[in-house]
Motif scaffolding. Structure first.
Motif, PDB file in Angstrom:
ATOM      1  N   UNK A  90     -13.192  -7.778   8.457  1.00 23.00           N
ATOM      2  CA  UNK A  90     -11.796  -8.007   8.829  1.00 23.00           C
ATOM      3  C   UNK A  90     -11.001  -8.587   7.660  1.00 23.00           C
ATOM      4  N   UNK A  91     -11.606  -9.569   6.974  1.00 24.08           N
ATOM      5  CA  UNK A  91     -10.935 -10.136   5.790  1.00 24.08           C
ATOM      6  C   UNK A  91     -10.704  -9.068   4.727  1.00 24.08           C
ATOM      7  N   UNK A  92     -11.708  -8.222   4.543  1.00 30.04           N
ATOM      8  CA  UNK A  92     -11.593  -7.185   3.519  1.00 30.04           C
ATOM      9  C   UNK A  92     -10.465  -6.201   3.837  1.00 30.04           C
ATOM     10  N   UNK A  93     -10.427  -5.725   5.083  1.00 29.96           N
ATOM     11  CA  UNK A  93      -9.386  -4.775   5.459  1.00 29.96           C
ATOM     12  C   UNK A  93      -7.998  -5.420   5.395  1.00 29.96           C
ATOM     13  N   UNK A  94      -7.938  -6.690   5.774  1.00 32.71           N
ATOM     14  CA  UNK A  94      -6.651  -7.386   5.710  1.00 32.71           C
ATOM     15  C   UNK A  94      -6.178  -7.496   4.267  1.00 32.71           C
ATOM     16  N   UNK A  95      -7.097  -7.760   3.335  1.00 31.31           N
ATOM     17  CA  UNK A  95      -6.735  -7.851   1.921  1.00 31.31           C
ATOM     18  C   UNK A  95      -6.246  -6.506   1.407  1.00 31.31           C
ATOM     19  N   UNK A  96      -6.957  -5.433   1.756  1.00 30.76           N
ATOM     20  CA  UNK A  96      -6.523  -4.104   1.338  1.00 30.76           C
ATOM     21  C   UNK A  96      -5.142  -3.775   1.883  1.00 30.76           C
ATOM     22  N   UNK A  97      -4.927  -4.122   3.144  1.00 27.68           N
ATOM     23  CA  UNK A  97      -3.647  -3.836   3.786  1.00 27.68           C
ATOM     24  C   UNK A  97      -2.507  -4.596   3.103  1.00 27.68           C
ATOM     25  N   UNK A  98      -2.725  -5.880   2.850  1.00 30.06           N
ATOM     26  CA  UNK A  98      -1.651  -6.730   2.305  1.00 30.06           C
ATOM     27  C   UNK A  98      -1.408  -6.508   0.823  1.00 30.06           C
ATOM     28  N   UNK A  99      -2.432  -6.096   0.062  1.00 32.03           N
ATOM     29  CA  UNK A  99      -2.289  -5.949  -1.381  1.00 32.03           C
ATOM     30  C   UNK A  99      -2.049  -4.507  -1.822  1.00 32.03           C
ATOM     31  N   UNK A 100      -2.030  -3.560  -0.916  1.00 26.45           N
ATOM     32  CA  UNK A 100      -1.848  -2.156  -1.283  1.00 26.45           C
ATOM     33  C   UNK A 100      -0.510  -1.955  -1.989  1.00 26.45           C
ATOM     34  N   UNK A 101      -0.507  -1.085  -3.013  1.00 26.53           N
ATOM     35  CA  UNK A 101       0.716  -0.816  -3.781  1.00 26.53           C
ATOM     36  C   UNK A 101       1.450   0.402  -3.227  1.00 26.53           C
ATOM     37  N   UNK A 102       1.389   0.610  -1.921  1.00 29.95           N
ATOM     38  CA  UNK A 102       2.213   1.606  -1.241  1.00 29.95           C
ATOM     39  C   UNK A 102       2.500   1.076   0.165  1.00 29.95           C
ATOM     40  N   UNK A 103       3.529   1.619   0.791  1.00 28.84           N
ATOM     41  CA  UNK A 103       3.885   1.158   2.115  1.00 28.84           C
ATOM     42  C   UNK A 103       2.917   1.669   3.177  1.00 28.84           C
ATOM     43  N   UNK A 104       2.490   0.795   4.088  1.00 29.83           N
ATOM     44  CA  UNK A 104       1.605   1.185   5.191  1.00 29.83           C
ATOM     45  C   UNK A 104       2.233   0.683   6.495  1.00 29.83           C
ATOM     46  N   UNK A 105       2.466   1.609   7.433  1.00 25.73           N
ATOM     47  CA  UNK A 105       3.082   1.266   8.718  1.00 25.73           C
ATOM     48  C   UNK A 105       2.220   1.840   9.839  1.00 25.73           C
ATOM     49  N   UNK A 106       1.958   1.028  10.855  1.00 24.29           N
ATOM     50  CA  UNK A 106       1.150   1.446  11.999  1.00 24.29           C
ATOM     51  C   UNK A 106       2.049   1.502  13.233  1.00 24.29           C
ATOM     52  N   UNK A 107       2.010   2.636  13.960  1.00 27.31           N
ATOM     53  CA  UNK A 107       2.797   2.789  15.185  1.00 27.31           C
ATOM     54  C   UNK A 107       1.860   3.145  16.338  1.00 27.31           C
ATOM     55  N   UNK A 108       2.298   2.823  17.564  1.00 23.59           N
ATOM     56  CA  UNK A 108       1.475   3.147  18.727  1.00 23.59           C
ATOM     57  C   UNK A 108       1.874   4.507  19.288  1.00 23.59           C
ATOM     58  N   UNK A 109       1.337   4.852  20.455  1.00 20.79           N
ATOM     59  CA  UNK A 109       1.593   6.169  21.039  1.00 20.79           C
ATOM     60  C   UNK A 109       3.054   6.349  21.435  1.00 20.79           C
ATOM     61  N   UNK A 110       3.795   5.248  21.570  1.00 18.61           N
ATOM     62  CA  UNK A 110       5.230   5.343  21.875  1.00 18.61           C
ATOM     63  C   UNK A 110       6.082   5.397  20.616  1.00 18.61           C
ATOM     64  N   UNK A 111       5.423   5.483  19.442  1.00 21.34           N
ATOM     65  CA  UNK A 111       6.098   5.502  18.140  1.00 21.34           C
ATOM     66  C   UNK A 111       6.788   4.180  17.849  1.00 21.34           C
ATOM     67  N   UNK A 112       6.304   3.104  18.479  1.00 27.05           N
ATOM     68  CA  UNK A 112       6.834   1.767  18.198  1.00 27.05           C
ATOM     69  C   UNK A 112       6.008   1.131  17.074  1.00 27.05           C
ATOM     70  N   UNK A 113       6.689   0.498  16.148  1.00 24.96           N
ATOM     71  CA  UNK A 113       6.015  -0.103  14.995  1.00 24.96           C
ATOM     72  C   UNK A 113       5.205  -1.319  15.451  1.00 24.96           C
ATOM     73  N   UNK A 114       3.906  -1.305  15.119  1.00 22.79           N
ATOM     74  CA  UNK A 114       3.022  -2.406  15.482  1.00 22.79           C
ATOM     75  C   UNK A 114       2.644  -3.271  14.289  1.00 22.79           C
ATOM     76  N   UNK A 115       2.778  -2.705  13.096  1.00 28.94           N
ATOM     77  CA  UNK A 115       2.431  -3.476  11.897  1.00 28.94           C
ATOM     78  C   UNK A 115       3.015  -2.795  10.676  1.00 28.94           C
TER      79      UNK A 115
END
Length: 413
Positions: free
Chosen positions: A11-36
């Motif tokens: 979990x720590x590793x994935x969180x680091x990759x997510x937060x330090x990535x040099x491109x935009x990453x957006x997660x949406x649910x099945x309703x197309x609402x932004x979750x992260x």
């Protein structure tokens, strides 16, 4: 490490990759609402996380595309898989301040016990699009030039019906211009890609180095940007020089000057451009005053030394020598690099020619062609002495340059 600790570690590793990535990453649910959304994406769009959570993804898309995008995401939700988004289309996003910018988007998906989620990987391609537009503009200008020359040719054909030889020359001229345009587009597209990618990646990384302790890292990437811009400038200058040569616009201005001083100054300036451990060794023999075009000679020396460095390994010497004696001026540049085969030496001075063993080294194939033309304009002769893996020496001789009086001369023709 037990299962819970392993999960926590992952979990720590994935969180680091997510937060330090040099491109935009957006997660949406099945309703197309932004979750992260990761920090890079938030900076890219100008929002804070609270402003986008549970909001529809369409808030990041220009309004004119909303209805179409809803249809596209519904299709994706029925057949989710990892793929680029909008293949063959220009995609745009919109920032909080209302400004739009071009993007590339890749999609992926995953499911948990509660819902299905889509991950969007977003890259701002504004710099690349600008570069492509500039290349297209150059291409259009070249096409316009060809069109204009073709119109001139049609008029000339009516006036030159009695002169087949002259007409043949004009047709060949148009063919060469067309080939030059085609080669320019091909080579420029290829050679621009590496420095533009370097500029883009360094720009992203500089944004991440915000502390005083990271100043040296910022300086490193700033130097990479400067070097890449210089490379782009050199490539464009080569094409401009060839254009002037082809159009007969090079004027040779012979003046008396101190060749030892000129070449010594050039070698000092170029020391900072050499590979690690390379060193320039310059020596002069004979008289110091010559009568040549100092500007053209400087270009010749810079190009030959640059080639010697480029095609030689680190920690090797590059020898430069000038000789002025009995009305003869001789310039030689010698390296211990990869060398040139005898077969390739027959074509070295041809426009766009690259030696067989130079394919992985950046270049346009114009440098030696330009040097040969400048040498010819000053009544000189260029010679190449080389063996594969044994280094190369270029020798340029000006027959009576040392005894000439200053004058201005146009191109031969």
């Amino acid at each position: 490490m037990d299962s819970s600790e392993q999960k926590k570690h992952n979990s720590y590793r994935y969180e680091a990759l997510f937060n330090q990535a040099s491109m935009g990453i957006i997660v949406v649910d099945s309703r197309a609402a932004i979750q992260s959304a990761n920090p890079f994406a938030l900076r890219l769009f100008g929002y804070v996380l609270e402003e986008v959570l549970n909001k529809p993804i369409e808030m990041l898309i220009p309004g004119r595309y909303h209805s179409r995008h809803v249809g596209h995401r519904d299709v994706y939700s029925h057949n989710p898989k990892t793929r680029p988004m909008g293949v063959g289309m220009d995609l745009f996003a919109i920032k909080k301040d209302g400004s739009e910018f071009p993007v590339e988007v890749s999609l992926s998906n995953y499911e948990d016990q509660e819902d299905q989620f889509v991950i969007a990987f977003i890259s701002d391609i504004s710099i690349r699009k600008k570069a492509e537009a500039e290349i297209e503009e150059l291409n259009n200008k070249l096409e316009y030039t060809v069109e204009q020359r073709t119109k001139e040719l049609r008029v000339a054909m009516q006036d030159l019906e009695q002169s087949k030889d002259e007409l043949s020359k004009l047709l060949e001229r148009e063919k060469e211009l067309g080939e030059l345009k085609s080669r320019f587009v091909t080579i420029a597209s290829h050679e621009f890609r590496t420095p533009l990618s370097t500029i883009l990646s360094s720009t992203y990384l500089i944004e991440r180095y915000t502390t005083t302790e990271e100043q040296h890292r910022r300086e490193k990437h700033l130097q990479r940007i400067v070097s890449s811009v210089q490379l782009l400038t050199d490539i464009l200058n080569d094409f401009l020089s060839v254009g002037k040569i082809e159009e007969g616009k090079i004027q040779v201005r012979f003046t008396n000057f101190d060749i030892e001083q000129l070449v010594a100054d050039i070698t000092r300036e170029m020391e900072v451009t050499l590979k690690k451990g390379q060193r320039l060794v310059y020596r002069h023999r004979g008289n110091r005053e010559v009568a040549l075009d100092a500007s053209l000679l400087k270009h010749i020396v810079i190009n030959l030394v640059s080639n010697a460095s480029k095609f030689s390994p680190e920690n090797g010497p590059i020898e430069v020598e000038t000789l002025c004696r009995a009305g003869v001026v001789r310039l030689s540049v010698k390296d211990n690099g990869i060398g040139i085969s005898r077969e390739d030496q027959k074509h070295l001075m041809e426009r766009f020619f690259r030696a067989a063993n130079a394919g992985n080294i950046q270049g346009t194939g114009l440098g030696l062609h330009i040097i040969s033309k400048y040498t010819e304009l000053m009544d000189g002769h260029i010679e190449c002495v080389s063996e594969l893996e044994q280094g190369t020496e270029f020798i340029i001789t000006f027959g009576s340059a040392g005894a000439q009086q200053p004058e201005v001369r146009g191109p031969k023709g």
